[in-house]
Enzyme design. Sequence first.
Site, PDB file in Angstrom:
ATOM      1  N   GLU A 262      -6.625   6.609  -1.170  1.00  0.00           N
ATOM      2  CA  GLU A 262      -6.810   5.904  -0.563  1.00  0.00           C
ATOM      3  C   GLU A 262      -6.813   4.496  -1.418  1.00  0.00           C
ATOM      4  O   GLU A 262      -6.278   3.722  -1.097  1.00  0.00           O
ATOM      5  CB  GLU A 262      -7.595   5.637   0.856  1.00  0.00           C
ATOM      6  CG  GLU A 262      -6.758   6.334   1.983  1.00  0.00           C
ATOM      7  CD  GLU A 262      -5.180   6.171   2.417  1.00  0.00           C
ATOM      8  OE1 GLU A 262      -5.136   4.859   2.646  1.00  0.00           O
ATOM      9  OE2 GLU A 262      -4.380   6.273   2.348  1.00  0.00           O
TER      10      GLU A 262
ATOM     11  N   HIS B 157       1.500   4.410  -2.963  1.00  0.00           N
ATOM     12  CA  HIS B 157       1.124   5.707  -2.723  1.00  0.00           C
ATOM     13  C   HIS B 157       1.791   6.437  -3.436  1.00  0.00           C
ATOM     14  O   HIS B 157       1.994   6.868  -4.255  1.00  0.00           O
ATOM     15  CB  HIS B 157       1.499   5.872  -2.010  1.00  0.00           C
ATOM     16  CG  HIS B 157       0.056   6.106  -1.020  1.00  0.00           C
ATOM     17  ND1 HIS B 157      -0.527   6.863  -1.160  1.00  0.00           N
ATOM     18  CD2 HIS B 157      -0.297   5.505   0.614  1.00  0.00           C
ATOM     19  CE1 HIS B 157      -2.336   6.778  -0.192  1.00  0.00           C
ATOM     20  NE2 HIS B 157      -1.393   5.611   0.799  1.00  0.00           N
TER      21      HIS B 157
ATOM     22  N   HIS C 152       0.737  -1.116   0.319  1.00  0.00           N
ATOM     23  CA  HIS C 152      -0.111  -0.053   0.307  1.00  0.00           C
ATOM     24  C   HIS C 152       1.134   1.220   0.205  1.00  0.00           C
ATOM     25  O   HIS C 152       0.670   2.214  -0.788  1.00  0.00           O
ATOM     26  CB  HIS C 152      -0.660   0.178   1.389  1.00  0.00           C
ATOM     27  CG  HIS C 152      -1.529   1.188   1.423  1.00  0.00           C
ATOM     28  ND1 HIS C 152      -2.594   1.210   0.859  1.00  0.00           N
ATOM     29  CD2 HIS C 152      -1.570   2.369   1.399  1.00  0.00           C
ATOM     30  CE1 HIS C 152      -3.458   2.353   1.815  1.00  0.00           C
ATOM     31  NE2 HIS C 152      -2.325   3.051   1.819  1.00  0.00           N
ATOM     32  N   GLU C 153       1.912   1.440   0.302  1.00  0.00           N
ATOM     33  CA  GLU C 153       2.701   2.482   0.751  1.00  0.00           C
ATOM     34  C   GLU C 153       3.615   2.805  -0.238  1.00  0.00           C
ATOM     35  O   GLU C 153       3.101   3.916  -1.003  1.00  0.00           O
ATOM     36  CB  GLU C 153       3.868   2.124   1.984  1.00  0.00           C
ATOM     37  CG  GLU C 153       3.264   2.565   3.408  1.00  0.00           C
ATOM     38  CD  GLU C 153       2.181   3.524   3.562  1.00  0.00           C
ATOM     39  OE1 GLU C 153       2.279   4.545   3.507  1.00  0.00           O
ATOM     40  OE2 GLU C 153       0.675   3.466   4.309  1.00  0.00           O
TER      41      GLU C 153
HETATM   42 ZN   LIG Z   1      -2.500   4.748   2.712  1.00  0.00          ZN
END
Ligand SMILES: [Zn+2]
Length: 260
Positions: free
Chosen positions: A182, A124, A120-121
């Site tokens: 997100e 981003h 997830h990071e």
């Molecule tokens: Zn996030």
Amino acid sequence: MLKTPVFLLITFAILSACGTSPTGRSQFLLMPESQMTQMGLQAFENIKKETPADTGTSRSRYVNCVAQAITREVGGRWEIVVFKDDSANAFALPGRKIGVNSGLLKVAVNQDQLATVIGHEIAHVLAHHSNERVSQQFAVEQGLGLVNALSNPQTGTGRTLMGLLGVGAQYGILMPYSRVQEAEADRVGLQLMARAGFDPAESVKLWRNMSAAGGAQPPEFLSTHPSHSTRISGLTAILPSAQQLQRTAQQQGKRPACKP
Ligand SMILES: [Zn+2]
């Protein structure tokens, strides 16, 4: 000499500032990638100065094992650091830097859950989300000045930039990503960890752990990553396709076995 009409210059500036995210969303990206990289490197240095790193331990080997399996899918050399910090948090920065707080391992309890957060990071970063956020607040001609401002994170601009890069917690500045960003990081991150051979079904359990760890003092990760029940239903919706990616990865011999 002929002067270029102003409207042409403006059109050019807008066109050159547009990008497309990994999910096909059009983006307004003002900062050159080289400058975002410099900012990421500076922010990482700031954090290293403040927080002791955990090196040469079984814990750091475990985190490296998980993170490297994922970065292998992305390419390039990434620096992965475990920080001795009890708050449940992790981040990735432009310039290929990944930080995982030791406290995260109390919430992400197995390799697949840790891979969910790291994926997830990294998503981003791959989706240029901090560039989008910086572009909304600063003008492009401030670019070099911004790198300088970051070298002093105690100042107003320095703190704001740490926040926009998603690493403002140490400086008391938490800036949640937008819902759109997100959802995008969830989707791209899940595909990424599944392509590395991790079990995407664990992502749903991870978010349940995060909620359960909430209470009086929610994990730092939740403060910058707003938790919505929509996140879990969003993940559940893309789970079958991610599981297909995991099956393919495992057929290719990608079977991570990182031991905490
Ligand atoms: Zn996030």
